[in-house]
Scaffold this active site. Structure first.
Site, short mmCIF file in Angstrom:
data_model
loop_
_atom_site.label_atom_id
_atom_site.label_comp_id
_atom_site.label_asym_id
_atom_site.label_seq_id
_atom_site.Cartn_x
_atom_site.Cartn_y
_atom_site.Cartn_z
N CYS A 1 0.83 -1.20 0.00
CA CYS A 1 0.00 0.00 0.00
C CYS A 1 0.87 1.26 0.00
O CYS A 1 0.63 2.19 -0.77
CB CYS A 1 -0.93 0.00 1.21
SG CYS A 1 -2.10 1.38 1.23
N CYS B 1 -5.48 -2.78 7.77
CA CYS B 1 -6.82 -2.34 7.35
C CYS B 1 -7.61 -3.52 6.77
O CYS B 1 -8.83 -3.57 6.90
CB CYS B 1 -6.72 -1.21 6.34
SG CYS B 1 -5.82 -1.60 4.83
#
EC number: 2.8.1.13
Length: 390
Positions: free
Chosen positions: A116, A225
């Site tokens: 990410c 997440c």
């Protein structure tokens, strides 16, 4: 007020210093947590013109990202600043969800946060800043530091070819997040401000309370997440990775049981193997081609070497000869001494290195990051692709 480096020798080397804050616009990546919230507030207090930016990463309502969007929007309202939302769901799906899935299918243990940071978070923020033009810098709530390599107090006894900006560990080693930032580019570092790099976590809470931030008492997130969204990494795997039954074998060749997919295992795992043996056994390796989980005694997990691929040299030019490094092969592990040897590829580009540990290391895990340090300076890092025996 915003702190610079506590080490007074390095104070004038901070990337914050000597940047005129008058009329300088900065975009702060806001997740809805206390760290990014405090970063925005401290920058405002220090005279920056601040706007917030939240990346919309997850599909579906009621996700962790939806909650983060609401909290970030509320914070911006409290601070009286603009809140921008960037729909990054497509790129997150492609660069994180898909690649994490492919990693598990290949017998690796992926590192979604690194994916990410490399391909989504910082690249999206950088594109946003460049497109808007009036913005100059970006900021996040990571516990790490950026300094100028021209600082006269930097120790370079190894004669590294430093790039313009150096990435350093956060001052709080218990919260240091530089491990996840090894893939950043110089273009990002040249614009990056990390307000929390010199703070300890307890100081963060105190500062957030002092400033009356709504996130000051918000519990700290302990999970990825993906975990927060799906409930557990196991549920993510169940949703995305196809099940294929196979065998569990001892490294001596004896079949001990069966499994329902190599994606459910990681190097060093002991629990949940579902096999009987006179002494504890651990996952030693995963053979994707044969779909076999190999197990062994704890001593057999020790490895002497690892091949590191897709290496990014964030703070120095790529070395052309072997160098001594302190390698961190897991986020929470202590760095260990080793020698890094360049490996030439067919196109004569050095993107792969052999990491030779000074002492044998346990649970060297393909798919995880190996990050190279020299003291506080993060030199670079890459992904563990394979390992060799003792």
């Amino acid at each position: 007020m915003l702190k610079t480096l506590k080490d007074k020798k390095l104070e004038n080397c901070s990337s914050i210093n000597n940047k005129s804050k008058k009329q300088k616009h900065i975009v702060v990546g806001l997740s809805g947590g206390v760290d990014s919230s405090l970063s925005a507030a401290l920058l405002m207090e220090d005279g920056w013109k601040v706007e917030g930016l939240t990346l919309w990463l997850m599909k579906g309502e009621g996700s962790c990202c939806s909650e983060g969007l609401v909290d970030a929007a509320g914070l911006c309202e409290d601070l009286g600043i603009q809140h921008n939302i960037l729909d990054s769901r497509v790129i997150f799906e492609r660069e994180v969800i898909k690649k994490t899935t492919e990693g598990y299918e290949s017998g690796y243990t992926p590192l979604p946060c690194s994916m990410c940071n490399k391909n989504v978070k910082f690249e999206e923020m950088l594109k946003f800043v460049i497109k808007q033009k009036e913005f100059t810098y970006i900021a996040t709530g990571h516990y790490a530091r950026v300094i100028k390599s021209s600082c006269e107090h930097i120790n370079n006894s190894e004669n590294f070819q430093f790039k313009d900006f150096l990435l350093l560990r956060g001052a709080d080693r218990n919260k240091d997040q530089s491990y996840f930032l090894y893939s950043l580019s110089q273009e990002v570092l040249s614009r990056l401000i990390l307000p929390l790099g010199d703070l300890k976590k307890e100081e963060t809470r105190k500062e957030a309370l002092r400033l009356g931030l709504r996130t000051a008492k918000k519990p700290e997130s302990q999970d990825l997440c993906l975990v927060e969204h799906y409930g557990s990494m196991q549920k993510f795997i169940d949703n995305h990775v196809k099940t294929k039954n196979g065998e569990i074998k001892h490294i001596n060749g004896k079949t001990l049981g069966t499994h329902n997919g190599i994606q459910h295992f990681t190097i060093g795992q002991r629990k949940g193997l579902g096999i009987a043996w006179p002494e504890p056994l651990y996952v030693e390796s995963l053979d994707k081609q044969k779909n076999i989980v190999y197990v062994a005694n704890k001593n057999d997990l020790l490895k002497r070497e690892a091949i590191i691929k897709e290496v990014n040299w964030v703070s120095i030019e790529a070395p052309i000869k072997e160098i001594e490094v302190e390698a961190q092969i897991r986020y929470r592990s202590e760095p260990v001494k080793g020698i890094l040897v360049p490996l030439k590829s067919k196109d004569n580009l050095t993107k792969r290195f052999k990491l030779i540990f000074e002492d044998n290391q346990s649970s060297v895990t393909p798919g995880q990051a190996a990050v190279f340090y020299k003291g506080e300076i993060l030199l670079g890092g890459g992904l563990i692709s394979e390992f060799s025996k003792k």
